[in-house]
Write a protein that holds these residues in place. Structure first.
Motif, PDB file in Angstrom:
ATOM      1  N   THR A  48      38.347  47.425  18.584  1.00 16.31           N
ATOM      2  CA  THR A  48      39.406  47.890  17.619  1.00 16.31           C
ATOM      3  C   THR A  48      40.665  47.565  17.703  1.00 16.31           C
ATOM      4  OG1 THR A  48      37.605  49.200  17.495  1.00 16.31           O
ATOM      5  CG2 THR A  48      39.666  49.828  16.292  1.00 16.31           C
TER       6      THR A  48
ATOM      7  N   GLY B 129      44.737  57.897  21.365  1.00 18.93           N
ATOM      8  CA  GLY B 129      44.173  57.832  21.508  1.00 18.93           C
ATOM      9  C   GLY B 129      43.390  56.959  22.753  1.00 18.93           C
ATOM     10  N   GLY B 130      42.285  57.090  22.629  1.00 22.26           N
ATOM     11  CA  GLY B 130      41.351  55.227  23.158  1.00 22.26           C
ATOM     12  C   GLY B 130      41.577  54.088  23.017  1.00 22.26           C
ATOM     13  N   ILE B 131      41.658  53.742  21.472  1.00 20.36           N
ATOM     14  CA  ILE B 131      42.125  52.759  20.781  1.00 20.36           C
ATOM     15  C   ILE B 131      43.896  52.483  20.722  1.00 20.36           C
ATOM     16  CG2 ILE B 131      42.101  50.875  18.883  1.00 20.36           C
ATOM     17  CD1 ILE B 131      39.972  53.400  17.987  1.00 20.36           C
TER      18      ILE B 131
ATOM     19  N   ASN C 109      51.552  62.275  18.853  1.00 23.96           N
ATOM     20  CA  ASN C 109      50.051  62.492  19.291  1.00 23.96           C
ATOM     21  C   ASN C 109      51.100  64.336  18.801  1.00 23.96           C
ATOM     22  OD1 ASN C 109      48.474  60.384  19.550  1.00 23.96           O
ATOM     23  ND2 ASN C 109      47.829  61.397  22.022  1.00 23.96           N
ATOM     24  N   ARG C 110      50.006  64.694  18.740  1.00 17.20           N
ATOM     25  CA  ARG C 110      49.877  66.132  18.303  1.00 17.20           C
ATOM     26  C   ARG C 110      50.524  66.422  19.580  1.00 17.20           C
ATOM     27  NH1 ARG C 110      43.841  67.501  15.924  1.00 17.20           N
ATOM     28  NH2 ARG C 110      43.792  65.931  17.617  1.00 17.20           N
TER      29      ARG C 110
ATOM     30  N   THR D 214      43.561  50.817  11.223  1.00 18.38           N
ATOM     31  CA  THR D 214      42.557  50.565  11.400  1.00 18.38           C
ATOM     32  C   THR D 214      41.653  51.615  12.311  1.00 18.38           C
ATOM     33  OG1 THR D 214      43.706  50.302  14.257  1.00 18.38           O
ATOM     34  CG2 THR D 214      43.161  48.188  13.626  1.00 18.38           C
TER      35      THR D 214
ATOM     36  N   ASP E  41      42.208  47.021   8.637  1.00 10.65           N
ATOM     37  CA  ASP E  41      40.800  46.389   8.544  1.00 10.65           C
ATOM     38  C   ASP E  41      39.917  47.566   7.665  1.00 10.65           C
ATOM     39  OD1 ASP E  41      38.449  45.732  10.416  1.00 10.65           O
ATOM     40  OD2 ASP E  41      38.691  47.002  10.945  1.00 10.65           O
TER      41      ASP E  41
ATOM     42  N   HIS F 123      36.907  46.060   7.477  1.00 10.48           N
ATOM     43  CA  HIS F 123      36.395  46.817   8.088  1.00 10.48           C
ATOM     44  C   HIS F 123      35.533  46.074   9.828  1.00 10.48           C
ATOM     45  CE1 HIS F 123      35.496  51.123   8.935  1.00 10.48           C
ATOM     46  NE2 HIS F 123      35.439  50.837  10.723  1.00 10.48           N
TER      47      HIS F 123
ATOM     48  N   GLY G 207      36.390  45.698  12.888  1.00  9.30           N
ATOM     49  CA  GLY G 207      37.307  46.481  13.829  1.00  9.30           C
ATOM     50  C   GLY G 207      35.737  46.376  15.469  1.00  9.30           C
TER      51      GLY G 207
HETATM   52  N1  LIG Z   1      38.476  49.939  12.213  1.00  8.27           N
HETATM   53  C1  LIG Z   1      37.133  50.086  12.903  1.00  8.27           C
HETATM   54  O1  LIG Z   1      36.667  49.147  12.968  1.00  8.27           O
HETATM   55  C2  LIG Z   1      37.117  51.737  13.845  1.00  8.27           C
HETATM   56  C3  LIG Z   1      36.840  51.168  15.345  1.00  8.27           C
HETATM   57  C4  LIG Z   1      36.367  52.392  16.071  1.00  8.27           C
HETATM   58  C5  LIG Z   1      37.769  53.710  15.386  1.00  8.27           C
HETATM   59  N2  LIG Z   1      37.628  53.301  13.961  1.00  8.27           N
HETATM   60  C6  LIG Z   1      39.297  54.942  13.956  1.00  8.27           C
HETATM   61  O2  LIG Z   1      40.305  54.667  15.096  1.00  8.27           O
HETATM   62  C7  LIG Z   1      40.527  56.425  15.096  1.00  8.27           C
HETATM   63  C8  LIG Z   1      40.939  56.310  17.110  1.00  8.27           C
HETATM   64  O3  LIG Z   1      39.678  55.913  17.371  1.00  8.27           O
HETATM   65  P1  LIG Z   1      39.864  56.546  19.202  1.00  8.27           P
HETATM   66  O4  LIG Z   1      38.675  56.350  19.211  1.00  8.27           O
HETATM   67  O5  LIG Z   1      41.003  56.141  19.448  1.00  8.27           O
HETATM   68  O6  LIG Z   1      40.337  58.002  18.846  1.00  8.27           O
HETATM   69  P2  LIG Z   1      40.657  59.076  20.325  1.00  8.27           P
HETATM   70  O7  LIG Z   1      39.935  60.705  19.639  1.00  8.27           O
HETATM   71  O8  LIG Z   1      40.645  58.625  20.995  1.00  8.27           O
HETATM   72  O9  LIG Z   1      42.444  59.316  19.584  1.00  8.27           O
HETATM   73  C9  LIG Z   1      42.508  59.695  18.531  1.00  8.27           C
HETATM   74  C10 LIG Z   1      43.997  59.819  18.355  1.00  8.27           C
HETATM   75  O10 LIG Z   1      44.618  60.444  17.366  1.00  8.27           O
HETATM   76  C11 LIG Z   1      45.262  61.866  17.594  1.00  8.27           C
HETATM   77  N3  LIG Z   1      45.494  63.095  16.605  1.00  8.27           N
HETATM   78  C12 LIG Z   1      44.990  63.177  16.365  1.00  8.27           C
HETATM   79  N4  LIG Z   1      45.674  64.171  14.959  1.00  8.27           N
HETATM   80  C13 LIG Z   1      46.002  63.723  14.741  1.00  8.27           C
HETATM   81  C14 LIG Z   1      47.797  63.444  14.492  1.00  8.27           C
HETATM   82  N5  LIG Z   1      48.025  64.734  13.508  1.00  8.27           N
HETATM   83  N6  LIG Z   1      48.761  63.283  14.578  1.00  8.27           N
HETATM   84  C15 LIG Z   1      48.607  62.501  15.310  1.00  8.27           C
HETATM   85  N7  LIG Z   1      48.220  62.130  16.482  1.00  8.27           N
HETATM   86  C16 LIG Z   1      46.795  62.849  16.051  1.00  8.27           C
HETATM   87  C17 LIG Z   1      44.697  62.293  18.665  1.00  8.27           C
HETATM   88  O11 LIG Z   1      45.220  63.470  19.502  1.00  8.27           O
HETATM   89  C18 LIG Z   1      44.105  61.674  19.942  1.00  8.27           C
HETATM   90  O12 LIG Z   1      44.593  60.828  20.791  1.00  8.27           O
HETATM   91  C19 LIG Z   1      39.334  56.868  14.653  1.00  8.27           C
HETATM   92  O13 LIG Z   1      38.863  58.364  14.464  1.00  8.27           O
HETATM   93  C20 LIG Z   1      38.155  56.547  13.955  1.00  8.27           C
HETATM   94  O14 LIG Z   1      38.228  56.581  12.275  1.00  8.27           O
HETATM   95  C21 LIG Z   1      37.957  52.022  13.904  1.00  8.27           C
END
Ligand SMILES: NC(=O)c1ccc[n+]([C@@H]2O[C@H](COP(=O)([O-])OP(=O)(O)OC[C@H]3O[C@@H](n4cnc5c(N)ncnc54)[C@H](O)[C@@H]3O)[C@@H](O)[C@H]2O)c1
Length: 345
Positions: A121, A171-173, A192-193, A250, A276, A299, A301
């Protein structure tokens, strides 16, 4: 007593052997429902009785609709776990799953597939960012209509080097993207929050939401979609951004108000965008399709063999752990951690 039943919603495309091996511990079953009405009818007719856990894919939402209170109410008492094959689980309503009363079977625990999606992603995000920064879409379109760089050459693009990338949702991505963006010589900030500890931030500067909007040259949207983040970026937020900012999404389409983005692009406030994800997939706002400055992907990713395989294996692993009672091995969603701990007691 027979084996617990496991329901497959969607397809297994890459990890068939692992899925088949689940039959050692569970009876594998499917649903013939083509839409939500048929799925609800199946459930109410008792055809899902005995199902303990379900494996679901993102496209299976066409078969079931959202996992909300109505759907939860129709499920048999035996149904305890839903394993979602994806990181973002906005098709599930965590509250509704938790709120199922004890006499109906008690809470349903959801798992997702985090981290396995990070590289693919974030790579997609880098592609969209570079393509949008460089205005590559305009010339790709011109070349395909046999007009080389176009009747008028495209506007010069921009280099990533030295630019400030603002990551919304570290977060992770987001963190994976940050590492990659550093390799392009970008300065990294995030919102982030809560502020991350130094190790997780890895040198990225923490900014308030408004500071991030105002200071970033490129904004990556990487927050989960939830009621709190729906249209997190709309007209007022675009107004706070630098003129010419590049916006990359994304995460999920509805985090950005698409109509407001179209207007901000048309006004020149947003210089270009790389997307995406869309508010009403598979529909794409006609104002985005019409605008050459927007690089669009349907989409894609996690659309790689390696990542899709990892995700399926992981998700099946969650189902197996649920059935075998190895709850500590399940990657349960944040909102359900406490309920799983209760179950483990
Ligand atoms: N395009 C794709 O194919 C694809 C693939 C995987 C994930 N995603 C999307 O990406 C998103 C993120 O994935 P991830 O694995 O990094 O998730 P994650 O949970 O590891 O990270 C999300 C981050 O967002 C922060 N967050 C949540 N609400 C917030 C807010 N209101 N303000 C600021 N920060 C906030 C969280 O604290 C966290 O650090 C997923 O929820 C998914 O919807 C899309």
């Amino acid at each position: 007593m027979g084996k617990p039943k496991v329901l497959l919603l969607g397809n297994i495309d890459h990890a068939q052997l692992t899925w088949d091996a689940l039959s050692e511990v569970a009876e594998l079953t499917t649903s013939s429902a083509k839409d939500r009405a048929a799925f609800l009818a199946e459930a109410k007719a008792g055809k899902l009785d005995g199902v303990v856990a379900a494996y679901r894919t993102f496209p299976s939402v066409a078969q079931t609709g959202l996992w909300d209170a109505e759907l939860v109410d129709a499920l048999p008492k035996s149904f305890k776990f839903i394993a979602h094959n994806g990181a973002g689980y906005d098709q599930l309503r965590p509250d509704a799953l938790l709120a199922r009363p004890a006499d109906k079977g008690g809470p349903i625990i959801a798992t997702n597939v985090p981290t396995a999606v990070d590289d693919a992603t974030a790579d997609t995000g880098i592609f969209l960012m570079l393509g949008a920064l460089r205005n590559f879409n305009t010339s790709i379109m011109a070349l395909r209509r046999n007009a080389w760089r176009g009747e008028t050459p495209p506007a010069l693009g921009h280099d990533p080097q030295g630019k400030l990338i603002g990551i919304l949702g570290m977060g992770g991505i987001g963190r994976n993207f940050a590492n990659k963006a550093r390799a392009f010589g970008m300065r990294v900030a995030y919102h982030n929050r809560r502020e991350l500890d130094a190790a997780a931030a890895a040198g990225a500067t923490y900014l308030s939401f408004d500071e991030l909007l105002a200071q970033s040259d490129v904004i990556l949207v990487s927050v989960p979609l939830s009621p709190a983040t729906h249209h997190l970026i709309s007209t007022a937020e675009f107004a706070k951004m630098k003129t010419g900012v590049v916006v990359v999404n994304t995460a999920r389409g509805a985090v950005i108000d698409e109509a407001a983005l179209v207007k901000a692009l048309d006004d020149g406030k947003v210089g270009s965008a790389g997307l995406d994800v869309f508010e009403e997939e598979p529909k794409v706002h006609p104002g985005l399709v019409a605008n050459d400055k927007v690089l669009l992907l349907p989409h894609m990713g996690t659309w790689t063999k390696e990542t899709q395989t990892k995700m399926e294996e992981w998700c099946i692993g969650n189902v197996r752990s649920a059935v075998e009672g190895k709850y500590e091995q399940m990657s349960v969603i944040g909102e359900h951690k406490e309920a799983l701990a209760e179950l483990s007691k």
